[in-house]
Design an enzyme around this catalytic site. Sequence first.
Site, short mmCIF file in Angstrom:
data_model
loop_
_atom_site.label_atom_id
_atom_site.label_comp_id
_atom_site.label_asym_id
_atom_site.label_seq_id
_atom_site.Cartn_x
_atom_site.Cartn_y
_atom_site.Cartn_z
N HIS A 139 0.94 -1.10 -0.09
CA HIS A 139 0.23 -0.09 0.53
C HIS A 139 1.05 1.02 0.26
O HIS A 139 -0.03 2.49 -0.05
CB HIS A 139 -1.41 -0.11 1.05
CG HIS A 139 -2.17 -1.23 0.89
ND1 HIS A 139 -3.37 -0.98 0.19
CD2 HIS A 139 -2.01 -2.29 1.51
CE1 HIS A 139 -3.69 -2.27 0.59
NE2 HIS A 139 -3.19 -2.76 1.53
N LYS B 177 -1.85 -1.87 -7.07
CA LYS B 177 -2.72 -1.30 -6.53
C LYS B 177 -2.47 0.74 -6.68
O LYS B 177 -2.93 0.55 -8.35
CB LYS B 177 -2.51 -0.92 -4.88
CG LYS B 177 -2.16 -2.05 -4.35
CD LYS B 177 -3.46 -2.62 -3.84
CE LYS B 177 -4.01 -3.59 -2.96
NZ LYS B 177 -4.65 -4.77 -2.57
N1 PLP Z 1 -0.78 -7.46 1.13
C1 PLP Z 1 -1.19 -6.48 1.78
C2 PLP Z 1 -1.67 -5.76 2.26
C3 PLP Z 1 -2.75 -6.09 0.71
O1 PLP Z 1 -3.49 -5.23 1.48
C4 PLP Z 1 -2.93 -6.75 -0.23
C5 PLP Z 1 -4.40 -7.13 -0.50
O2 PLP Z 1 -4.43 -6.07 -0.67
C6 PLP Z 1 -1.66 -8.00 -0.46
C7 PLP Z 1 -0.92 -7.95 0.02
C8 PLP Z 1 -1.88 -8.52 -1.55
O3 PLP Z 1 -1.97 -8.34 -2.67
P1 PLP Z 1 -2.19 -8.95 -4.15
O4 PLP Z 1 -4.18 -8.27 -4.34
O5 PLP Z 1 -1.60 -8.19 -5.23
O6 PLP Z 1 -2.93 -10.09 -4.86
#
Ligand code: PLP
Length: 416
Positions: A229, A260
């Site tokens: 994030h 994101k």
């Molecule tokens: N790490 C955090 C802190 C997240 O909030 C998220 C997803 O929202 C992820 C990893 C996973 O990422 P991805 O959506 O690319 O699978």
Amino acid sequence: MKVTLAGNDTQLMNFRDFFKSSLETLKKEHLYRTFVPLERHAKEAPYAKRHKPDGTTQDVIVWCSNDYLGMSHHPNVIEAAKNALNTLGAGSGGTRNISGTAKIHEDLEKTVATLHGKEAGLIFSSGYSANKSTLSTLAQHIPDLVVLSDEKNHASIIQGIRHGRCEKVVFKHNDMVDLENHLKSLPYQKPKLIVFVSVYSMDGDFAKIEQVVHLAKKYNAMTFLDEVHAVGIYGEKGEGLAGMLNLSKDIDIIQANFAKAYGVVGGYIAADQVIIDFVRSHASGFIFTTSIPPATAAACIQSVEILKNDRTPAEKLLNNVAYLKERLRHTSVSMVESESHIIPLWVGDAKLCRKVSDHLLDTYGHYAQPINFPTVPVGQERLRITITPHHTHAMIDDFVDALQKTWDQILLKKAA
Ligand code: PLP
């Protein structure tokens, strides 16, 4: 469907009934998930067209997208994807090991390594996979490893550690005294890995990176930081919070994604060459899956490069966030103060949370998804507001007005 033991009439389980009753329970507890089908049009963000259950459509403004900087609609990102699609095709052709490594995958890995000032990078299908695959690999292979994990770590981190089946300690969220007490209790020579997140996704608070790094050095621990994030938004080049604090060199493994602020999809880790080579050689979630399409990799590179050289979208986002927070402070809407661009609005009840979200959407055309269990613990339900550089002050004013009316009508009336 009835399942019976061969030669025995005893009914073991009616699977269909099991699924139905389990879903009924979810509905009764207001935990059943419904999706809002949207068309997010490239030239109209943050507006989107909502497809309603009755077949009609509604123009809505999105207040909960993780496409924080609107990069999914950036003309140069789209162009990069189109060019790669036209020249390299729709799919990658295989796993990385079996004909699925394109030069553009390696270019993307160099891009993230450079971004974080690390020797090498490794890309995965998603941030979830990057966390789960890397952590389970380290946990399975490092003899006697103990993982120290912040209690608010993301599900992908928790799954990775669980899957690794090593010794695990969960420390209180952002609590350096608790972390140090755990570290102290472990033998100095025992391999340790501290796993934490730079911007916590549901509360929007920052990790105490400097203190964690200090403790890691004092107690001989490796560090793994999820910057999902933070990348694109924080730091001089969008390299995240550790980079902003000039601490990237002190983090052993930086994990993040392209889904994101970079507006595309895919995840990665960046670290020393030897760590990357180790994970590349052992991680099942890297080895046994088809690599991301070349057009996706091209879009990711373009997005990272744009945000490396132009900080205007991030600055605009943070100005908008400051404006929205300031407006909310003068209302009775239950905003939770946060350090980052993520703004939680506290509800604390699953049914009410959905009601508030539905009311905002149906009455005012403002879309903010309710956040319920298991994304947050029961009793901590909330709206999670995320805006973009494309939200105008007039839109924000209108949204704050709608929030106040909704709070008056649903939440404050109930409390009175
Ligand atoms: N790490 C955090 C802190 C997240 O909030 C998220 C997803 O929202 C992820 C990893 C996973 O990422 P991805 O959506 O690319 O699978």
